[in-house]
Motif scaffolding. Structure first.
Motif, PDB file in Angstrom:
ATOM      1  N   THR B 126      -5.128  63.043   8.205  1.00  0.00           N
ATOM      2  CA  THR B 126      -5.271  61.604   7.947  1.00  0.00           C
ATOM      3  C   THR B 126      -4.844  61.275   6.524  1.00  0.00           C
ATOM      4  O   THR B 126      -4.645  62.163   5.703  1.00  0.00           O
ATOM      5  N   ARG B 128      -6.601  60.006   4.163  1.00  0.00           N
ATOM      6  CA  ARG B 128      -7.586  60.464   3.195  1.00  0.00           C
ATOM      7  C   ARG B 128      -7.425  61.962   2.921  1.00  0.00           C
ATOM      8  O   ARG B 128      -7.391  62.401   1.790  1.00  0.00           O
ATOM      9  N   GLU B 129      -7.301  62.736   3.998  1.00  0.00           N
ATOM     10  CA  GLU B 129      -7.156  64.194   3.827  1.00  0.00           C
ATOM     11  C   GLU B 129      -5.889  64.520   3.046  1.00  0.00           C
ATOM     12  O   GLU B 129      -5.865  65.415   2.207  1.00  0.00           O
ATOM     13  N   ASN B 163      -7.872  56.462   7.833  1.00  0.00           N
ATOM     14  CA  ASN B 163      -8.366  57.532   8.692  1.00  0.00           C
ATOM     15  C   ASN B 163      -7.444  57.826   9.876  1.00  0.00           C
ATOM     16  O   ASN B 163      -7.854  58.413  10.869  1.00  0.00           O
ATOM     17  N   THR B 164      -6.189  57.392   9.744  1.00  0.00           N
ATOM     18  CA  THR B 164      -5.192  57.631  10.789  1.00  0.00           C
ATOM     19  C   THR B 164      -4.272  58.761  10.329  1.00  0.00           C
ATOM     20  O   THR B 164      -3.954  58.835   9.145  1.00  0.00           O
TER      21      THR B 164
END
Lengths: 281, 423
Positions: B126, B128-129, B163-164
């Motif tokens: 995602t 964020r990651e 978060n995608t």
């Protein structure tokens, strides 16, 4: 936020003794993130997910049982075929996977290495560590089968030797990482080696006691197999879990020493090559 | 005296031409032998300068030779030069992707390089990651990224998609996210290489603004490489000009840009060897006056014909020639030859001529440069930056009281019509 005000000098051809260990430590967060990435992304968008970890060794074991056990009738030291092969395959595939993946670190990561600097050794190290996840799952499968046979009373484990397993895994990881770094360094300039390695790993399995026990090797070849640092590791596991095989402390120590040596050599060559590999790869 | 953020001493990089094979092993051995005997590297003395048009005698070439560069703390230093002048090699050495052959670089603190944004993004992770992953790749600790996470997400403008998995992002969003992470890296020295060529105008402005904040506000040093002379002249305090691997000069922005344009572009006409291996390539460019004479000085009251000849090797669709007219301040306009009255969409093999007419009384007196691109949809076949220059002179027109005089504001002469009267 304050940054460390360190002076850096970039110079050509640093000596072989510049290990940059401090730098590896500074990038520990990256190592952890790479490990996480490797584990999380392998089976994304698959239906069975981590179940594949188990399907691979299970099917291979069945195949080996059929081909080597039933058809070729190769001795398994009187141990149940399934258990014997499963143990060998689980650990051998960890070793072979790590070696295959780390041995083309530079070629595979060309795109990212060409854009940004970080200690390159992080990449093969994370490969070897994240492969532990797979090993762990497969080990659970093995322990299940093992518990079944234990219950049946077919095997007599040497319990205290089983506690050596983490050390054995460490040595496996060390040897594969060492060889992997060495090969990936050499293949940047001489690509022939990647062909050699591809079938070399396959041949290596046949000179390691994966599908046969050490005890079935004729004496005149025994010396040859003994030089193979993988052999004592497999034998120790077999002696511990299955209660058959040979446990020779000096041979085990040899494997450990070899693992340390090849890791040091691999790392040395790797850090040397990483400075200029973009020009030759 | 001001402090230096980064200095290079006799920095050189040598490349070997041709294939790597047994020959290179031989040279490796010669080097090793010389080292054992304690002698100097036998290949240090040979090698041609990196002028690709003439064929050198040696197998070795200097991509960079004896670069002595001093960069002050807190300044924005632009690096200009034609393709192959050694800019990328210099950046690669500074960002430690490759090491120099000779000489050294010393600097204080961290160098963050933006040779490409979004390096190491994993499509399955995602947004964020990926911020954490990319941040760590660029040398940030997890704590540093956590502290700036909200700022980064806000700067990239992708709150909704955080978060995608990144593989669902548009290419613009990926670039924005990549730049956002890199811009918050806060290294002492930031290296930027033409990343601004991507992304929409609004985002480009944001990036330039952020770069200014970084250098002026926080006293950080920026090395900025670009072909966009406009961006260079608005952003940079000083400029270094590289040519064929050597440093021609470093100094005040406008001066160096003028020197660069003057020495890199020829006057009036320019002919090229046609590259038969390419589908199409440029053969010549000329600037002609009303009498069809090839000249490089024009009167303001005179139209200018820019004539380009190119050769096409095979029957192909969609070849387009593009022309950029620039002056010291940056590009003035961009035009394609398929905007002509009778555009050619299907080329057969052969030689073609395209002519662009610049009307009279459009360009103010001054110096102008032309950049030519020849391409097909999605592919640039040939790009010749600032290949030819010409001057527009005040000439015969009496400039008194004219708004377009050289010292008056404005970029072009505009021929709008005034109407005056008593009301």
């Amino acid at each position: 936020m304050s940054l460390s005000r360190t002076s850096t000098v970039i110079k050509p051809n640093k000596g072989l003794l510049d290990y940059k260990i401090n730098e590896l430590w500074r990038y520990r967060d990256l190592l952890i993130l790479f490990i996480k990435r490797d584990i999380l992304t392998v089976y994304k968008q698959t239906i069975l997910g981590p179940l594949w970890y188990i399907i691979q060794p299970a099917l291979t074991t069945l195949m080996f049982t059929f081909v080597f056990g039933k058809m070729a009738n190769i001795s398994t030291d009187g141990l149940p075929h399934v258990l014997f092969y499963l143990l060998g395959i689980t650990f051998w595939s960890y070793f072979a996977d790590c070696l295959n993946k780390t041995s083309n670190t530079f070629v595979l990561n060309q795109a990212i290495f060409g854009k940004v600097y970080f200690p390159r050794a992080i990449v093969p190290a994370s490969t070897v560590i994240s492969a532990l996840a797979k090993l762990l799952v497969q080990l659970l499968l093995f322990l299940g089968v093992w518990a079944y046979y234990l219950n049946e009373g077919v095997i007599n484990p040497n319990w205290q030797i089983i506690f050596l397993t983490p050390l054995v895994i460490l040595f496996f990881g060390g040897i594969s990482l060492g060889f992997g770094m060495l090969f990936s360094s050499l293949t940047t300039k001489y690509k022939d080696l990647s062909f050699l390695l591809a079938f070399g790993v396959q041949l290596w399995m046949y000179v390691s006691p994966v599908i046969y026990p050490m005890s079935s090797i004729p004496n005149k070849y025994l010396l040859l197999i003994k030089w193979n640092p993988i052999a004592p590791l497999l034998e120790v596991l077999r002696y511990g879990f299955l209660g058959r095989g040979t446990f020779d402390l000096s041979m085990f120590a040899y494997s450990g020493f070899f693992s340390f040596l090849i890791l040091a050599l691999g790392y040395c060559v790797f850090t040397k090559v990483e400075q200029n590999f973009m020009d030759t790869v | 005296m001001r402090d230096y953020a980064l200095t290079t001493k006799k920095l050189s990089k040598q490349y070997r031409l041709g294939l790597i094979g047994t020959g290179s092993l031989g040279d490796d051995l010669k080097r090793a032998w010389a080292k054992i005997r304690g002698k100097e590297d036998p290949f240090k003395l040979i090698g041609d300068s990196n002028d690709r048009t003439s064929k050198g005698n040696s197998n070795y070439v200097w991509a960079l030779k004896d670069i002595n560069l001093e960069v002050f703390k807190g300044e924005v230093l632009g690096i200009i030069g034609k393709n192959g002048a050694g800019k990328s090699t210099l950046l690669k050495i500074l960002s430690r992707i490759t090491s120099p052959s000779y000489g050294e670089v010393s600097y204080e603190g961290r160098i963050g390089s933006l040779l490409e944004v979004g390096t190491g993004f994993h499509p399955e992770l995602t947004g964020r990651e990926n911020i954490f992953l990319n941040g760590a790749i660029l040398g940030m600790s997890k704590r540093e990224v956590s502290e700036k996470l909200n700022e980064i997400i806000e700067f990239a403008g992708i709150q909704k998609y955080i978060n995608t998995p990144v593989k669902r992002y548009s290419s613009g969003m990926i670039v924005r996210l990549g730049f956002a992470v890199a811009a918050h890296l806060e290294p002492e020295i930031l290296i930027v290489d033409e990343v601004l060529a991507v992304g929409d105008i609004e985002f480009q402005k944001k990036c330039l603004g952020k770069m200014k904040d970084i250098s002026r506000g926080d006293g950080r040093t920026i090395l900025f490489v670009s072909h966009n002379l406009g961006a260079i002249s608005t952003l940079c305090d000083r400029v270094a000009y590289l040519k064929d691997g050597e440093l021609v000069c470093v100094g005040e922005t406008q001066k160096v840009i003028s020197q660069y344009l003057e020495s890199e572009s020829s006057r009036g006409e320019m002919y090229f060897d046609v590259d038969k291996s390419k589908i199409a390539s440029i053969a010549s460019i000329r600037t002609l006056n009303n009498q069809n004479c090839c000249v490089c000085d024009f009167d303001v009251s005179e139209g200018i014909d820019i004539e380009v000849e190119y050769e096409v090797q095979e029957d192909v669709r969609g070849i387009v020639l593009a022309l950029i007219l620039e002056n010291d301040a940056g590009p003035l306009f961009y035009t394609f030859n398929n905007e002509a009255e009778a555009p050619i969409f299907n080329h057969q093999a052969g030689r073609y001529r395209s002519c662009y007419k610049v009307p009279k009384l459009l360009l103010k007196p001054g110096k102008y440069y032309l950049t030519l691109n020849l391409g097909m949809p999605g592919e640039l076949l040939e790009g010749l930056s600032n290949i030819i220059s010409f001057d527009v002179l005040e000439g015969s027109v009496d400039p008194t009281n004219l708004g377009w005089r050289r010292d008056r504001p404005g970029t072009i002469i505009h021929q709008g019509v005034w109407k005056n009267g008593r009301i």
